[in-house]
Design a protein around this motif. Structure first.
Motif, mmCIF file in Angstrom:
data_model
loop_
_atom_site.group_PDB
_atom_site.id
_atom_site.type_symbol
_atom_site.label_atom_id
_atom_site.label_comp_id
_atom_site.label_asym_id
_atom_site.label_seq_id
_atom_site.Cartn_x
_atom_site.Cartn_y
_atom_site.Cartn_z
ATOM 1 N N PHE A 221 -11.029 -7.808 -14.374
ATOM 2 C CA PHE A 221 -10.674 -7.969 -15.785
ATOM 3 C C PHE A 221 -11.607 -8.999 -16.432
ATOM 4 N N TRP B 271 -10.632 -10.408 -20.071
ATOM 5 C CA TRP B 271 -9.454 -11.275 -20.025
ATOM 6 C C TRP B 271 -9.803 -12.586 -19.336
ATOM 7 N N ALA C 193 -15.473 -9.438 -27.328
ATOM 8 C CA ALA C 193 -15.600 -10.666 -26.521
ATOM 9 C C ALA C 193 -16.990 -11.271 -26.618
ATOM 10 N N ASN D 268 -11.686 -15.082 -21.478
ATOM 11 C CA ASN D 268 -10.894 -15.777 -22.486
ATOM 12 C C ASN D 268 -9.844 -16.709 -21.900
ATOM 13 N N GLN D 269 -9.433 -16.453 -20.661
ATOM 14 C CA GLN D 269 -8.297 -17.179 -20.094
ATOM 15 C C GLN D 269 -8.669 -18.194 -19.020
#
Length: 344
Positions: A140, A143, A340, A146-147
């Motif tokens: 991922f 994701w 992104a 960003n995390q």
């Protein structure tokens, strides 16, 4: 009376018909230096201490003071600190091995055993979390981009140390110092709670080996399949490193846990075989503390080029390599998805 005695933290039961505080009937004389196996394990333990202490100290210096703080350097720093502390307390075990008795008192018997277990298992759990983080980054990428933050990685590190502390509690409870056959021993006393021995051994095997190994091998299997499917790398080096990581974890820890479990029914096995197996298994488990910095830091895709550079530059480039590889993959995925940023 039934005791559980060890030269480091393995369990070895024996029968003793004397009272716990009975005066020794003879003067203990260490025979380690006269035995081939003991001398061999002693030399190996000293090498593990020197390589692990120096190698992890170097990783701590570079990742903690010379590099920008990122998720990857947080993993490297935490793993190195765990292994470094483990190696720091190895001289107590080495002295115990040579003298064949405990010279450091009841408090240090409990403290050193507990600290070594905290660091042993926190290191294992950190390997698990690193594997999960790498797997998520590949599966991922958007994701993860960003995390994945340093604060979240630090929180995970705290969790790993908490789990390590939880698994070390039995050492505080059951470790004791007694005089036996003319020598002072630091051992696990399960006399009053016989079932505790089995519970501790089995729980450590499941929580400290079975579950971590399953998670690690699943994560790296997914990563390898993803890398091959997407043809993300032209080099086979990442796959070799991942295979080496899983193999090192398996071969370093399996003998230790196998012989600890066999020792639960020591009356069914040869006394000498158990002793040798437990000593060798313990030494192999300790070896993982100096293999980690080698596998996680010194092995990189550009190893041949970095070998020609200075040691410090080589380490810094190797630790930053994974971040650059992940960044390139995330950027590629971002372009495909049309969303992104291209920065980690």
């Amino acid at each position: 009376m039934n005791y559980s005695y060890d030269y480091w933290e393995y369990e070895y039961n024996y029968e003793d018909n004397s009272t716990p505080h009975e005066e020794p009937v003879f003067q203990h004389k260490a025979t380690c230096l006269k035995e081939v196996l003991c001398v061999f394990l002693l030399v190996v333990s000293v090498m593990i201490f020197l390589l692990g202490f120096c190698g992890n100290a170097l990783v701590i210096w570079i990742s903690g003071f010379k590099m920008k703080k990122t998720v990857n350097t947080t993993w490297y720093l935490s793993l190195a600190i765990s292994d470094f502390l483990f190696c720091t307390f190895l001289p107590f075990s080495i002295t115990n091995m040579v003298m064949e008795e405990w010279l450091f008192g009841r408090f240090m018997c409990k403290f050193t055993s507990s600290i070594m277990f905290v660091n042993m298992f926190s290191s294992i759990f950190l390997l698990v979390f690193i594997s999960i983080d790498r797997c998520i980054s590949v599966m991922f990428p958007v994701w993860a981009q960003n995390q994945r933050t340093v604060n979240k990685a630090s929180a995970v590190v705290v969790l790993a140390w908490f789990l390590g502390i939880a698994l070390s509690i039995p050492s505080v409870i059951f470790r004791e110092v007694r005089s036996h056959l003319g020598k002072t021993v630091c051992f696990n006393n399960y006399t009053l709670q016989q079932e505790s021995h089995k519970i501790v051994a089995v729980s450590r095997f499941i929580a400290g080996f079975v579950i971590p190994f399953i998670i690690i091998i699943v994560c790296y299997s997914i990563i390898i399949l993803k890398l091959r499917t997407n043809r993300m790398t032209k080099s086979a080096k990442p796959l070799k490193v991942m295979t080496a990581l899983v193999a090192a974890f398996f071969f370093c820890w399996l003998p230790y846990h196998v012989f600890v479990l066999l020792e639960l029914n020591h009356q069914n096995y040869d006394h000498g075989t158990l002793i040798v197996g437990l000593k060798v298994g313990t030494c192999m488990a300790a070896a993982n503390s100096f293999l980690n910095p080698i596998l996680y830091v010194f092995m990189g895709n550009d190893f041949k080029q970095k070998f020609k550079s200075s040691v410090l530059s080589k380490m810094e480039n190797a630790m930053g390599e994974e971040g650059r590889t992940t960044s390139r993959y995330l950027s590629r995925s971002s372009s495909m998805d049309g969303r992104a940023s291209t920065h980690i």
